[in-house]
Scaffold this motif. Structure first.
Motif, PDB file in Angstrom:
ATOM      1  N   PHE A   1      70.268 -17.151-157.413  1.00  0.00           N
ATOM      2  CA  PHE A   1      71.727 -17.149-157.309  1.00  0.00           C
ATOM      3  C   PHE A   1      72.233 -18.511-156.838  1.00  0.00           C
ATOM      4  N   GLN A   2      73.231 -19.005-157.488  1.00  0.00           N
ATOM      5  CA  GLN A   2      73.825 -20.268-157.085  1.00  0.00           C
ATOM      6  C   GLN A   2      74.493 -20.112-155.720  1.00  0.00           C
ATOM      7  N   SER A   3      75.105 -18.960-155.479  1.00  0.00           N
ATOM      8  CA  SER A   3      75.782 -18.743-154.204  1.00  0.00           C
ATOM      9  C   SER A   3      74.797 -18.747-153.042  1.00  0.00           C
ATOM     10  N   GLN A   4      73.610 -18.200-153.244  1.00  0.00           N
ATOM     11  CA  GLN A   4      72.608 -18.199-152.176  1.00  0.00           C
ATOM     12  C   GLN A   4      72.159 -19.624-151.862  1.00  0.00           C
ATOM     13  N   LYS A   5      72.008 -20.450-152.887  1.00  0.00           N
ATOM     14  CA  LYS A   5      71.632 -21.849-152.680  1.00  0.00           C
ATOM     15  C   LYS A   5      72.718 -22.571-151.884  1.00  0.00           C
ATOM     16  N   PHE A   6      73.966 -22.292-152.213  1.00  0.00           N
ATOM     17  CA  PHE A   6      75.097 -22.889-151.506  1.00  0.00           C
ATOM     18  C   PHE A   6      75.058 -22.494-150.034  1.00  0.00           C
ATOM     19  N   CYS A   7      74.833 -21.223-149.754  1.00  0.00           N
ATOM     20  CA  CYS A   7      74.758 -20.738-148.376  1.00  0.00           C
ATOM     21  C   CYS A   7      73.611 -21.404-147.618  1.00  0.00           C
ATOM     22  N   THR A   8      72.461 -21.481-148.264  1.00  0.00           N
ATOM     23  CA  THR A   8      71.294 -22.100-147.644  1.00  0.00           C
ATOM     24  C   THR A   8      71.568 -23.558-147.304  1.00  0.00           C
ATOM     25  N   ASN A   9      72.209 -24.280-148.204  1.00  0.00           N
ATOM     26  CA  ASN A   9      72.521 -25.692-147.966  1.00  0.00           C
ATOM     27  C   ASN A   9      73.517 -25.869-146.833  1.00  0.00           C
ATOM     28  N   MET A  10      74.517 -24.991-146.756  1.00  0.00           N
ATOM     29  CA  MET A  10      75.485 -25.081-145.654  1.00  0.00           C
ATOM     30  C   MET A  10      74.786 -24.888-144.318  1.00  0.00           C
ATOM     31  N   LYS A  11      73.959 -23.854-144.232  1.00  0.00           N
ATOM     32  CA  LYS A  11      73.261 -23.573-142.973  1.00  0.00           C
ATOM     33  C   LYS A  11      72.314 -24.716-142.608  1.00  0.00           C
ATOM     34  N   ALA A  12      71.686 -25.330-143.609  1.00  0.00           N
ATOM     35  CA  ALA A  12      70.783 -26.459-143.355  1.00  0.00           C
ATOM     36  C   ALA A  12      71.525 -27.649-142.757  1.00  0.00           C
ATOM     37  N   GLN A  13      72.827 -27.746-143.045  1.00  0.00           N
ATOM     38  CA  GLN A  13      73.653 -28.832-142.514  1.00  0.00           C
ATOM     39  C   GLN A  13      74.246 -28.473-141.153  1.00  0.00           C
ATOM     40  N   GLY A  14      73.897 -27.297-140.618  1.00  0.00           N
ATOM     41  CA  GLY A  14      74.380 -26.890-139.300  1.00  0.00           C
ATOM     42  C   GLY A  14      75.710 -26.154-139.315  1.00  0.00           C
ATOM     43  N   VAL A  15      76.183 -25.776-140.489  1.00  0.00           N
ATOM     44  CA  VAL A  15      77.442 -25.035-140.603  1.00  0.00           C
ATOM     45  C   VAL A  15      77.190 -23.584-140.209  1.00  0.00           C
ATOM     46  N   VAL A  16      78.041 -23.054-139.349  1.00  0.00           N
ATOM     47  CA  VAL A  16      77.970 -21.639-138.992  1.00  0.00           C
ATOM     48  C   VAL A  16      78.703 -20.867-140.086  1.00  0.00           C
ATOM     49  N   VAL A  17      77.987 -19.963-140.744  1.00  0.00           N
ATOM     50  CA  VAL A  17      78.540 -19.233-141.875  1.00  0.00           C
ATOM     51  C   VAL A  17      78.779 -17.771-141.489  1.00  0.00           C
ATOM     52  N   TYR A  18      80.021 -17.363-141.605  1.00  0.00           N
ATOM     53  CA  TYR A  18      80.403 -15.962-141.427  1.00  0.00           C
ATOM     54  C   TYR A  18      80.593 -15.372-142.815  1.00  0.00           C
ATOM     55  N   THR A  19      80.208 -14.127-142.997  1.00  0.00           N
ATOM     56  CA  THR A  19      80.478 -13.465-144.263  1.00  0.00           C
ATOM     57  C   THR A  19      81.223 -12.165-144.001  1.00  0.00           C
ATOM     58  N   VAL A  20      82.182 -11.910-144.862  1.00  0.00           N
ATOM     59  CA  VAL A  20      82.946 -10.669-144.803  1.00  0.00           C
ATOM     60  C   VAL A  20      82.882 -10.049-146.185  1.00  0.00           C
ATOM     61  N   GLY A  21      82.256  -8.905-146.259  1.00  0.00           N
ATOM     62  CA  GLY A  21      82.149  -8.190-147.523  1.00  0.00           C
ATOM     63  C   GLY A  21      83.009  -6.940-147.454  1.00  0.00           C
ATOM     64  N   PHE A  22      84.221  -7.040-147.955  1.00  0.00           N
ATOM     65  CA  PHE A  22      85.155  -5.912-147.887  1.00  0.00           C
ATOM     66  C   PHE A  22      84.800  -4.862-148.934  1.00  0.00           C
ATOM     67  N   ASP A  23      84.474  -3.690-148.461  1.00  0.00           N
ATOM     68  CA  ASP A  23      84.168  -2.555-149.329  1.00  0.00           C
ATOM     69  C   ASP A  23      83.142  -2.946-150.402  1.00  0.00           C
ATOM     70  N   VAL A  24      82.063  -3.594-149.944  1.00  0.00           N
ATOM     71  CA  VAL A  24      81.009  -4.079-150.834  1.00  0.00           C
ATOM     72  C   VAL A  24      80.290  -2.898-151.479  1.00  0.00           C
TER      73      VAL A  24
END
Length: 71
Positions: A1-24
């Motif tokens: 998934f491209q989105s998973q790669k994006f998330c992984t890269n953000m976290k690798a840069q020290g970004v704190v990532v919150y996720t909100v999955g509304f009615d997933v």
């Protein structure tokens, strides 16, 4: 998934990532993507109602405010 790669890269840069999955959708792939993207399980929100969604964003805002005060 491209989105998973994006998330992984953000976290690798020290970004704190919150996720909100509304009615997933109740599927392993959907919940896994939301959960794995977040920095930790404490940063994952899976609200199913509008009230719970508001509470999730309020909790995130409070957490971010704490980060700003402590730095």
């Amino acid at each position: 998934f491209q989105s998973q790669k994006f998330c992984t890269n953000m976290k690798a840069q020290g970004v704190v990532v919150y996720t909100v999955g509304f009615d997933v959708e109740d599927t392993p792939d959907a919940k896994s993507l939301v959960s794995n993207c977040a920095t930790s399980s404490a940063h994952v929100y899976l609200p199913e109602t509008g009230t719970a969604l508001k509470s999730a964003f309020k909790a995130i805002a409070q957490d971010i405010a704490k980060l700003r005060v402590s730095k």
